[in-house]
Scaffold this motif. Structure first.
Motif, PDB file in Angstrom:
ATOM      1  N   ILE A 163       0.852  -1.190   0.000  1.00  0.00           N
ATOM      2  CA  ILE A 163       0.000   0.000   0.000  1.00  0.00           C
ATOM      3  C   ILE A 163       0.885   1.237   0.000  1.00  0.00           C
ATOM      4  O   ILE A 163       1.785   1.365   0.832  1.00  0.00           O
ATOM      5  CB  ILE A 163      -0.928   0.002   1.222  1.00  0.00           C
ATOM      6  N   VAL A 164       0.624   2.145  -0.952  1.00  0.00           N
ATOM      7  CA  VAL A 164       1.418   3.371  -1.033  1.00  0.00           C
ATOM      8  C   VAL A 164       0.581   4.628  -0.790  1.00  0.00           C
ATOM      9  O   VAL A 164       1.135   5.697  -0.577  1.00  0.00           O
ATOM     10  CB  VAL A 164       2.174   3.483  -2.386  1.00  0.00           C
ATOM     11  N   MET A 165      -0.758   4.486  -0.797  1.00  0.00           N
ATOM     12  CA  MET A 165      -1.614   5.647  -0.483  1.00  0.00           C
ATOM     13  C   MET A 165      -2.991   5.165  -0.071  1.00  0.00           C
ATOM     14  O   MET A 165      -3.520   4.186  -0.614  1.00  0.00           O
ATOM     15  CB  MET A 165      -1.729   6.595  -1.679  1.00  0.00           C
ATOM     16  N   LEU A 166      -3.560   5.866   0.907  1.00  0.00           N
ATOM     17  CA  LEU A 166      -4.918   5.619   1.384  1.00  0.00           C
ATOM     18  C   LEU A 166      -5.666   6.946   1.349  1.00  0.00           C
ATOM     19  O   LEU A 166      -5.150   7.951   1.834  1.00  0.00           O
ATOM     20  CB  LEU A 166      -4.891   5.110   2.829  1.00  0.00           C
ATOM     21  N   THR A 167      -6.866   6.969   0.787  1.00  0.00           N
ATOM     22  CA  THR A 167      -7.664   8.192   0.802  1.00  0.00           C
ATOM     23  C   THR A 167      -9.008   7.925   1.441  1.00  0.00           C
ATOM     24  O   THR A 167      -9.483   6.783   1.490  1.00  0.00           O
ATOM     25  CB  THR A 167      -7.884   8.789  -0.604  1.00  0.00           C
ATOM     26  N   ARG A 168      -9.625   9.000   1.911  1.00  0.00           N
ATOM     27  CA  ARG A 168     -10.951   8.920   2.533  1.00  0.00           C
ATOM     28  C   ARG A 168     -11.711  10.182   2.171  1.00  0.00           C
ATOM     29  O   ARG A 168     -11.175  11.283   2.287  1.00  0.00           O
ATOM     30  CB  ARG A 168     -10.791   8.783   4.045  1.00  0.00           C
ATOM     31  N   LEU A 169     -12.956  10.017   1.739  1.00  0.00           N
ATOM     32  CA  LEU A 169     -13.791  11.101   1.223  1.00  0.00           C
ATOM     33  C   LEU A 169     -13.184  11.639  -0.080  1.00  0.00           C
ATOM     34  O   LEU A 169     -12.258  11.035  -0.628  1.00  0.00           O
ATOM     35  CB  LEU A 169     -13.996  12.194   2.268  1.00  0.00           C
ATOM     36  N   PHE A 170     -13.732  12.702  -0.610  1.00  0.00           N
ATOM     37  CA  PHE A 170     -13.251  13.256  -1.875  1.00  0.00           C
ATOM     38  C   PHE A 170     -12.777  14.669  -1.622  1.00  0.00           C
ATOM     39  O   PHE A 170     -13.572  15.587  -1.495  1.00  0.00           O
ATOM     40  CB  PHE A 170     -14.355  13.214  -2.935  1.00  0.00           C
ATOM     41  N   GLU A 171     -11.472  14.803  -1.510  1.00  0.00           N
ATOM     42  CA  GLU A 171     -10.843  16.096  -1.256  1.00  0.00           C
ATOM     43  C   GLU A 171      -9.929  16.379  -2.439  1.00  0.00           C
ATOM     44  O   GLU A 171      -9.072  15.565  -2.768  1.00  0.00           O
ATOM     45  CB  GLU A 171     -10.075  16.015   0.068  1.00  0.00           C
TER      46      GLU A 171
END
Length: 199
Positions: free
Chosen positions: A173-181
């Motif tokens: 895993i190189v990136m985790l996002t949450r919601l849309f920013e």
């Protein structure tokens, strides 16, 4: 002025209705207040995002069924840059983000054999996935996660969506996002481009 305040209160309450589901309810309910405040003020901290994994971890393996009855196993994609997008038809933020994923990521890289993108639809039947595809106009594949078992490998089962996982060629895993920013989304687009430019 009082009427304006009441109207503003109703609008603010409406904005709190966000993309969180539980195994008991498959409908949109409000996220935690910290999520709502974070959207308006600053990005969520890792602790607020309710992930069970972190950058640098090996991505948990799974096999997912696609609407056509075929299956994909994450470990079979080793050697590719992989993006997973957790979504559902009831999630308004997902619907907002998905056309951006389609245009900014999928349309640019769908013919690259070193890239794979899969939506993972949480706790819904095939019919709902089809509705979501039609509503958002996306063409990338979206698979089924009927009991949130795949989602539960990556985040707390009652945690909200939309969220994305970017996985490198070694399965990390190189990136985790949450919601849309938008700023975070732009960083994700640039990261995918960068990973795919590496030989």
């Amino acid at each position: 002025m009082r009427k304006f305040f009441i109207l503003y209160s109703f609008l603010a309450a409406g904005l709190l209705i966000s993309c969180t589901a539980s195994s008991e309810k498959k409908s949109a309910v409000s996220d935690t207040p910290s999520d709502s405040a974070a959207v308006a003020q600053e990005p969520l901290s890792d602790g607020d995002r309710q992930f069970l994994v972190k950058v640098g971890d090996q991505a948990p393996d799974f096999t997912m069924e696609l609407p056509d009855g075929s299956h994909v196993t994450l470990s079979s994609l080793r050697g590719k840059v992989v993006m997973l997008q957790f979504t559902a038809s009831w999630c308004g933020v997902c619907r907002k983000e998905m056309p951006h994923i389609e245009s900014r990521i999928w349309q640019r890289h769908k013919n690259n054999p070193e890239f794979a993108l899969y939506g993972v639809d949480r706790e819904e039947p095939v019919e709902k996935i089809q509705e979501l595809i039609e509503a958002t106009g996306v063409t990338y594949p979206i698979g089924l996660d009927p009991d949130a078992g795949i989602f539960g490998l990556y985040a707390e089962k009652k945690a909200g969506i939309t969220r994305n996982i970017i996985i490198d060629r070694e399965g990390k895993i190189v990136m985790l996002t949450r919601l849309f920013e938008e700023e975070e989304f732009e960083r994700m687009v640039n990261l995918i481009d960068s990973l795919l430019s590496e030989s």
